[in-house]
Design a protein around this motif. Sequence first.
Motif, short mmCIF file in Angstrom:
data_model
loop_
_atom_site.label_atom_id
_atom_site.label_comp_id
_atom_site.label_asym_id
_atom_site.label_seq_id
_atom_site.Cartn_x
_atom_site.Cartn_y
_atom_site.Cartn_z
N CYS A 70 -47.26 -16.64 14.56
CA CYS A 70 -46.71 -17.47 13.49
C CYS A 70 -45.22 -17.15 13.34
O CYS A 70 -44.85 -15.97 13.29
CB CYS A 70 -47.48 -17.14 12.21
N PHE A 112 -43.46 -17.51 10.78
CA PHE A 112 -43.20 -16.98 9.45
C PHE A 112 -43.62 -15.51 9.32
O PHE A 112 -42.87 -14.70 8.82
CB PHE A 112 -43.93 -17.81 8.38
N CYS A 113 -44.84 -15.19 9.77
CA CYS A 113 -45.37 -13.85 9.49
C CYS A 113 -45.79 -13.08 10.74
O CYS A 113 -46.22 -11.94 10.64
CB CYS A 113 -46.55 -13.95 8.52
N CYS A 143 -49.44 -19.86 11.17
CA CYS A 143 -50.84 -19.56 10.88
C CYS A 143 -51.27 -20.48 9.75
O CYS A 143 -50.43 -21.09 9.08
CB CYS A 143 -51.01 -18.09 10.50
N CYS A 179 -49.67 -19.61 6.19
CA CYS A 179 -48.24 -19.94 6.06
C CYS A 179 -48.02 -21.45 6.11
O CYS A 179 -47.17 -21.98 5.39
CB CYS A 179 -47.42 -19.25 7.15
N ARG A 186 -46.46 -8.46 7.75
CA ARG A 186 -46.24 -9.91 7.58
C ARG A 186 -44.97 -10.17 6.77
O ARG A 186 -44.23 -11.09 7.03
CB ARG A 186 -47.44 -10.55 6.89
ZN LIG Z 1 -48.14 -16.88 9.06
#
Ligand SMILES: [Zn+2]
Length: 222
Positions: A21, A23-24, A50, A53, A122
Amino acid sequence: MPEANQPPTLVDIPFDKRHLCWFCEEPCNLHLSYWRMPHTPHPSLSVPACSECLKIAKQQLLTSIWDCREAVKDQLMARYQKDLAIGVNWTEQELQESEFDCKIFGGFKKSAWMMYQIAKQRMNAKGWPLSIDGVVLENDPFQFGKASLDFEFDGLQFTHLTQAIKHYSDAMALDNGFLTQLVTLLGKDNFGHAIKLARLNNGVTKTMQQKILAELMEDLDQ
Ligand SMILES: [Zn+2]
């Protein structure tokens, strides 16, 4: 021109970040489609995400993929505050040496620390600088080693846009979600106008909010 139903171009993904992902950096198999608005400083694009997110991001697209990223992090932070607090209140060793010896608490020790580790990773995940077909997005603030997306309004400095939105919605008792959507539509440069509209329409129903947003969207399309 991409076809109407096709998602925008997927950003380049470094080899070691495949299936992660943006983002995380948890494993993922979905994508966030970010369609550009007139004020968006980058082309339409898709990033791997994911499911958690992705859900958050869709609610807070804001004025760029990087604003969106900060908003996702904020929300993750709020959501996992309890897990993150473990690390503030305990060290791993303390937890190990603590007197939680019976089976139930033994399990707690292990899983609590693991949850803390995952939540921390994360939160700290940096994603990667965005490029499309090898061309770096020139407005990517993180290309220049910046740690956050400073945003200033009315003489007040914020570390990012969502923080400013939260500040004004708290201070003026405005609907945070509505203000977020107004800013998403109008862009950062029209932050003052977004606040004005949120104030003027404070307390209206969700249906009315949607109507106002739809009308604004139409104006933008013209
Ligand atoms: Zn994520």
